[in-house]
Design a protein around this motif. Sequence first.
Motif, PDB file in Angstrom:
ATOM      1  N   GLY A   1       0.809  -1.219   0.000  1.00  0.00           N
ATOM      2  CA  GLY A   1       0.000   0.000   0.000  1.00  0.00           C
ATOM      3  C   GLY A   1       0.841   1.267   0.000  1.00  0.00           C
ATOM      4  N   TYR A   2       2.090   1.184  -0.500  1.00  0.00           N
ATOM      5  CA  TYR A   2       2.989   2.347  -0.502  1.00  0.00           C
ATOM      6  C   TYR A   2       3.259   2.779  -1.932  1.00  0.00           C
ATOM      7  N   SER A   3       3.097   4.072  -2.218  1.00  0.00           N
ATOM      8  CA  SER A   3       3.364   4.517  -3.589  1.00  0.00           C
ATOM      9  C   SER A   3       4.488   5.555  -3.595  1.00  0.00           C
ATOM     10  N   VAL A   4       5.216   5.573  -4.703  1.00  0.00           N
ATOM     11  CA  VAL A   4       6.358   6.491  -4.857  1.00  0.00           C
ATOM     12  C   VAL A   4       6.043   7.435  -6.016  1.00  0.00           C
ATOM     13  N   PRO A   5       6.090   8.749  -5.792  1.00  0.00           N
ATOM     14  CA  PRO A   5       5.756   9.674  -6.886  1.00  0.00           C
ATOM     15  C   PRO A   5       6.778   9.655  -8.019  1.00  0.00           C
ATOM     16  N   GLU A   6       6.308   9.952  -9.221  1.00  0.00           N
ATOM     17  CA  GLU A   6       7.169  10.106 -10.400  1.00  0.00           C
ATOM     18  C   GLU A   6       8.188  11.214 -10.085  1.00  0.00           C
ATOM     19  N   VAL A   7       9.357  11.134 -10.700  1.00  0.00           N
ATOM     20  CA  VAL A   7      10.478  11.956 -10.244  1.00  0.00           C
ATOM     21  C   VAL A   7      10.240  13.476 -10.363  1.00  0.00           C
ATOM     22  N   HIS A   8       9.545  13.941 -11.414  1.00  0.00           N
ATOM     23  CA  HIS A   8       9.303  15.391 -11.518  1.00  0.00           C
ATOM     24  C   HIS A   8       8.401  15.858 -10.376  1.00  0.00           C
ATOM     25  N   GLU A   9       7.342  15.075 -10.129  1.00  0.00           N
ATOM     26  CA  GLU A   9       6.423  15.394  -9.044  1.00  0.00           C
ATOM     27  C   GLU A   9       7.149  15.302  -7.691  1.00  0.00           C
ATOM     28  N   ALA A  10       8.036  14.313  -7.573  1.00  0.00           N
ATOM     29  CA  ALA A  10       8.777  14.123  -6.319  1.00  0.00           C
ATOM     30  C   ALA A  10       9.677  15.330  -6.042  1.00  0.00           C
ATOM     31  N   TYR A  11      10.338  15.839  -7.100  1.00  0.00           N
ATOM     32  CA  TYR A  11      11.184  17.036  -6.932  1.00  0.00           C
ATOM     33  C   TYR A  11      10.331  18.235  -6.522  1.00  0.00           C
ATOM     34  N   ARG A  12       9.185  18.374  -7.185  1.00  0.00           N
ATOM     35  CA  ARG A  12       8.304  19.503  -6.875  1.00  0.00           C
ATOM     36  C   ARG A  12       7.926  19.480  -5.400  1.00  0.00           C
ATOM     37  N   ARG A  13       7.510  18.294  -4.933  1.00  0.00           N
ATOM     38  CA  ARG A  13       7.106  18.174  -3.522  1.00  0.00           C
ATOM     39  C   ARG A  13       8.287  18.406  -2.583  1.00  0.00           C
ATOM     40  N   CYS A  14       9.455  17.900  -2.970  1.00  0.00           N
ATOM     41  CA  CYS A  14      10.672  18.079  -2.152  1.00  0.00           C
ATOM     42  C   CYS A  14      10.969  19.577  -2.000  1.00  0.00           C
ATOM     43  N   PHE A  15      10.907  20.323  -3.118  1.00  0.00           N
ATOM     44  CA  PHE A  15      11.214  21.750  -3.067  1.00  0.00           C
ATOM     45  C   PHE A  15      10.123  22.516  -2.313  1.00  0.00           C
ATOM     46  N   GLU A  16       8.908  22.035  -2.402  1.00  0.00           N
ATOM     47  CA  GLU A  16       7.844  22.692  -1.632  1.00  0.00           C
ATOM     48  C   GLU A  16       8.055  22.488  -0.129  1.00  0.00           C
ATOM     49  N   ARG A  17       8.520  21.293   0.256  1.00  0.00           N
ATOM     50  CA  ARG A  17       8.843  21.062   1.678  1.00  0.00           C
ATOM     51  C   ARG A  17       9.988  21.987   2.110  1.00  0.00           C
ATOM     52  N   MET A  18      10.985  22.165   1.214  1.00  0.00           N
ATOM     53  CA  MET A  18      12.112  23.071   1.519  1.00  0.00           C
ATOM     54  C   MET A  18      11.610  24.491   1.741  1.00  0.00           C
ATOM     55  N   ARG A  19      10.779  24.931   0.821  1.00  0.00           N
ATOM     56  CA  ARG A  19      10.266  26.303   0.921  1.00  0.00           C
ATOM     57  C   ARG A  19       9.474  26.474   2.209  1.00  0.00           C
ATOM     58  N   ALA A  20       8.638  25.464   2.532  1.00  0.00           N
ATOM     59  CA  ALA A  20       7.814  25.531   3.742  1.00  0.00           C
ATOM     60  C   ALA A  20       8.694  25.572   4.995  1.00  0.00           C
ATOM     61  N   ALA A  21       9.881  24.968   4.912  1.00  0.00           N
ATOM     62  CA  ALA A  21      10.789  24.938   6.064  1.00  0.00           C
ATOM     63  C   ALA A  21      11.688  26.177   6.097  1.00  0.00           C
TER      64      ALA A  21
END
Length: 294
Positions: free
Chosen positions: A271-291
């Motif tokens: 039941g675990y999914s891994v996002p496609e790499v472009h989406e994963a980068y987007r989310r990673c950078f959004e977490r950075m910005r939020a932090a």
Amino acid sequence: MSSKSLRFLIWGGNGWIAGHLRGLLEKQGKEVRTTTVRMEDPAEVGRELQHVQPTHVLNCAGCTGRPNVDWCEDNKPETVRSNVIGTLNLADQCFQRGIHYTVFATGCIYQYDDAHPIGGPGYTEQDVPNFTGSFYSMTKGHVEPILKSYENCLVLRLRMPVSDDLHPRSFITKIISYEHVVDVPNSNTILHDLLPASILLAQHNETGVYNFTNPGAISHNEALGLFKEIVRPEFCWRNFSLEEQAKVIKAGRSNCALDAAKLVGKLREYGYSVPEVHEAYRRCFERMRAAGIQ
Ligand SMILES: NC(=O)c1ccc[n+]([C@@H]2O[C@H](COP(=O)([O-])OP(=O)(O)OC[C@H]3O[C@@H](n4cnc5c(N)ncnc54)[C@H](OP(=O)(O)O)[C@@H]3O)[C@@H](O)[C@H]2O)c1
């Protein structure tokens, strides 16, 4: 075995990925220890395993070179001692004691070729390594088929790992600091997405080899463009060609796409999914910005 009786022992305890893994296991309330015992020392490894009595060893130790893998070109015996002798000694000792053994390995053992061109099919776990342009990759590529013969062993092939914190070892931190950067699509491992998956696979005693990246491939310019858009609007970069890059590095660098289908399929069972790499980068950078990281 119930999840309560699991005991994880992380090898290479002071390393970058080891630190992330330890934090995650602690957050999940799992019992975790770390060690810095040299993997190639049979007596010390035996003593440590006897002392800690882990159910699972997570091997994050490896000779990666400082400041980068070029170091391995000039220090071959040291590189072999860790990446070959040490990795195999630990595999063998875990096997003899019935301990599950996860190796944080590398997918930098391939390069694009006629059968796997840019934009074409990625390398699967069945493909024979075809990149020996760096001594570091050569040691890793040779050890993997031997590791596979241990039935307690899970091999996770990371590539160009990215953390959420602009740590100096994170791939994105490296490429934003270079004077010039090449522009080639590659498969990448966003640690936020993949480290929980490594724990999931280990605790279920999965074995075998997995390409351990987000699905898809992303070029340097695409990743840097997202970084500029989301994290640092004033950021600019300059490209150069692979030929120009070759003049400023000692060892070759692997460029390739890996096929993550086997990993995605296995994780789906849990039941675990891994996002496609472009989406994963987007989310990673959004977490950075939020932090507040810029
Ligand atoms: N970061 C990447 O770009 C990347 C990409 C793909 C795969 N990987 C693999 O993932 C693993 C972890 O990488 P990382 O980025 O966290 O590396 P890291 O920060 O350099 O950490 C590696 C750790 O391993 C230890 N170590 C090296 N040789 C050892 C030995 N023989 N016995 C015991 N400990 C030893 C090092 O300790 P000392 O400094 O004391 O030697 C260091 O603390 C490595 O195997 C690496 O090849 C990394």
